[in-house]
Design a protein around this motif. Structure first.
Motif, short mmCIF file in Angstrom:
data_model
loop_
_atom_site.label_atom_id
_atom_site.label_comp_id
_atom_site.label_asym_id
_atom_site.label_seq_id
_atom_site.Cartn_x
_atom_site.Cartn_y
_atom_site.Cartn_z
N PHE A 119 -37.97 15.11 -40.82
CA PHE A 119 -36.88 15.36 -39.88
C PHE A 119 -35.80 14.29 -40.00
O PHE A 119 -34.60 14.59 -40.07
CB PHE A 119 -37.44 15.41 -38.47
N GLU A 120 -36.21 13.04 -40.08
CA GLU A 120 -35.23 11.96 -40.19
C GLU A 120 -34.54 11.97 -41.55
O GLU A 120 -33.37 11.58 -41.66
CB GLU A 120 -35.90 10.62 -39.90
N ALA A 121 -35.24 12.43 -42.58
CA ALA A 121 -34.59 12.57 -43.89
C ALA A 121 -33.49 13.62 -43.83
O ALA A 121 -32.41 13.46 -44.44
CB ALA A 121 -35.62 12.95 -44.96
N VAL A 122 -33.73 14.70 -43.10
CA VAL A 122 -32.70 15.72 -42.89
C VAL A 122 -31.50 15.12 -42.16
O VAL A 122 -30.35 15.34 -42.54
CB VAL A 122 -33.28 16.92 -42.12
N GLY A 132 -38.80 1.35 -26.98
CA GLY A 132 -39.40 0.37 -27.88
C GLY A 132 -40.63 0.86 -28.59
O GLY A 132 -41.22 0.13 -29.40
N THR A 133 -41.03 2.09 -28.31
CA THR A 133 -42.24 2.66 -28.91
C THR A 133 -41.94 3.91 -29.74
O THR A 133 -42.50 4.10 -30.82
CB THR A 133 -43.26 3.03 -27.81
N VAL A 134 -41.05 4.74 -29.24
CA VAL A 134 -40.71 6.01 -29.89
C VAL A 134 -39.34 5.89 -30.54
O VAL A 134 -38.36 5.52 -29.87
CB VAL A 134 -40.71 7.16 -28.87
N GLU A 174 -37.83 10.68 -33.81
CA GLU A 174 -39.05 11.25 -33.23
C GLU A 174 -38.77 11.80 -31.84
O GLU A 174 -39.22 12.90 -31.49
CB GLU A 174 -40.13 10.17 -33.16
N LEU A 175 -37.99 11.07 -31.05
CA LEU A 175 -37.69 11.52 -29.70
C LEU A 175 -36.85 12.79 -29.71
O LEU A 175 -37.08 13.70 -28.91
CB LEU A 175 -36.95 10.41 -28.94
N ALA A 176 -35.86 12.88 -30.61
CA ALA A 176 -35.02 14.07 -30.69
C ALA A 176 -35.86 15.31 -31.00
O ALA A 176 -35.69 16.38 -30.41
CB ALA A 176 -33.93 13.88 -31.73
N PHE A 177 -36.79 15.17 -31.95
CA PHE A 177 -37.70 16.27 -32.30
C PHE A 177 -38.55 16.63 -31.08
O PHE A 177 -38.71 17.82 -30.74
CB PHE A 177 -38.59 15.82 -33.46
N ARG A 229 -43.20 18.98 -28.15
CA ARG A 229 -44.44 18.58 -28.82
C ARG A 229 -44.13 17.37 -29.68
O ARG A 229 -43.12 17.34 -30.37
CB ARG A 229 -45.04 19.71 -29.65
N ARG A 230 -44.99 16.38 -29.62
CA ARG A 230 -44.72 15.15 -30.36
C ARG A 230 -44.97 15.37 -31.85
O ARG A 230 -46.04 15.85 -32.25
CB ARG A 230 -45.60 14.01 -29.84
N PRO A 231 -44.01 15.04 -32.69
CA PRO A 231 -44.20 15.27 -34.12
C PRO A 231 -45.19 14.28 -34.73
O PRO A 231 -45.38 13.17 -34.24
CB PRO A 231 -42.80 15.05 -34.69
N THR A 232 -45.80 14.70 -35.82
CA THR A 232 -46.64 13.79 -36.58
C THR A 232 -45.74 12.82 -37.34
O THR A 232 -44.52 13.00 -37.43
CB THR A 232 -47.50 14.56 -37.59
#
Length: 280
Positions: free
Chosen positions: A58-61, A33-35, A39-42, A48-51
């Motif tokens: 990444f999600e656009a890709v 419910g937060t991530v 973002e989690l896959a990256f 390392r947590r993405p900005t």
């Protein structure tokens, strides 16, 4: 003497009786419910947590690679589901197994190709567009001289330009994430007509590979991210197959229109004593 228990360290998921951790965080309280999933896959791949900007690119890709209609991967998934509707995992696997050099694989091929060119520069990269153009020109000329294609250059449908390409470049620019892989690929797009004598579009899947490489994702996993994206597309294909089935029509179209022809026996290559040939 008692042998020590083997240890299998991991920074990924782990469980106790009352708690699950993932990437050092409490799964229930800090992740669910937060991530977001992208973002989690990256995060899982790099630990390392993405900005926010990295997550957006990444999600656009992932969105760019999710689905391309009735490609061989989609048809394979639908036909497998027709044959084995009790095995959704088999249908998904059939579609994913078709991700290779002609479909989806160009993402990895392009990322690796650009990385190899950059690595050969020994850390000395161009300082401006003129420098990138010179490097790109030499790269394309070398590939042409070797009789090899440039991965990610050209598209069998989008002859006048892949609509994904400018959008991905724009998102990367908006987020300050245009790195050397994207810069080199953009330069290839500018200069290749000088070598090839014609203008080809930069393939969206190739731009995806350049963007993923600039995000610092492992080159060995680039095709994996393309498959992650296509998994969502295949689920969509199978969901549509449930509502509006076409797989049986595809099957019958081939089955009812096959043409019997005489056998065409395979002839093994002739043995030769010439250099490089086989000797009995």
């Amino acid at each position: 003497m008692t042998e020590p228990e083997p240890a299998y360290p991991t920074a990924l998921g782990a469980s106790t009786r009352d708690r699950i951790t993932l990437l050092g965080r409490d799964l229930a309280d800090d992740v669910m419910g937060t991530v977001g999933f992208g973002e989690l896959a990256f995060w899982l791949a790099t630990q390392r947590r993405p900005t926010a900007g990295q997550t957006r690119l990444f999600e656009a890709v992932l969105a760019a690679l999710a689905d391309h209609g009735f490609t061989p991967t989609a048809i394979a998934a639908r036909l497998t589901y027709l044959s084995a509707p009790d095995s959704i995992q088999g249908a998904l696997a059939a579609g994913l197994l078709g991700g290779g050099s002609r479909f989806l694989g160009v993402t990895e091929d392009c990322g690796r190709f650009l990385h190899d060119v950059l690595a050969a520069q020994d850390g000395v990269l161009p300082a401006d567009d003129a420098g990138w153009d010179a490097l790109a020109l030499a790269t394309v000329a070398r590939r042409r001289g070797d009789g090899r294609f440039v991965p990610g250059l050209g598209h069998h449908v989008h002859k006048g330009g892949d609509p994904r390409t400018p959008r991905l470049f724009a998102i990367a620019a908006e987020e300050g994430l245009v790195g050397p892989h994207l810069q080199l690929f953009a330069a290839i797009g500018r200069v290749h007509p000088q070598v090839l004598g014609k203008t080809l579009p930069l393939n969206g899947a190739g731009v995806c590979g350049a963007a993923l490489a600039d995000l610092g994702l492992p080159l060995e996993l680039l095709r994996g991210f393309a498959l992650l994206a296509r998994t969502a597309g295949l689920i969509g294909q199978l969901a549509e197959e449930l509502r509006h089935p076409v797989a049986n029509r595809i099957f019958l179209s081939v089955d009812l229109n096959n043409v019997s022809v005489p056998p065409d026996p395979y002839e093994p290559p002739a043995l030769t004593d010439e250099p490089g040939g086989s000797r009995g």
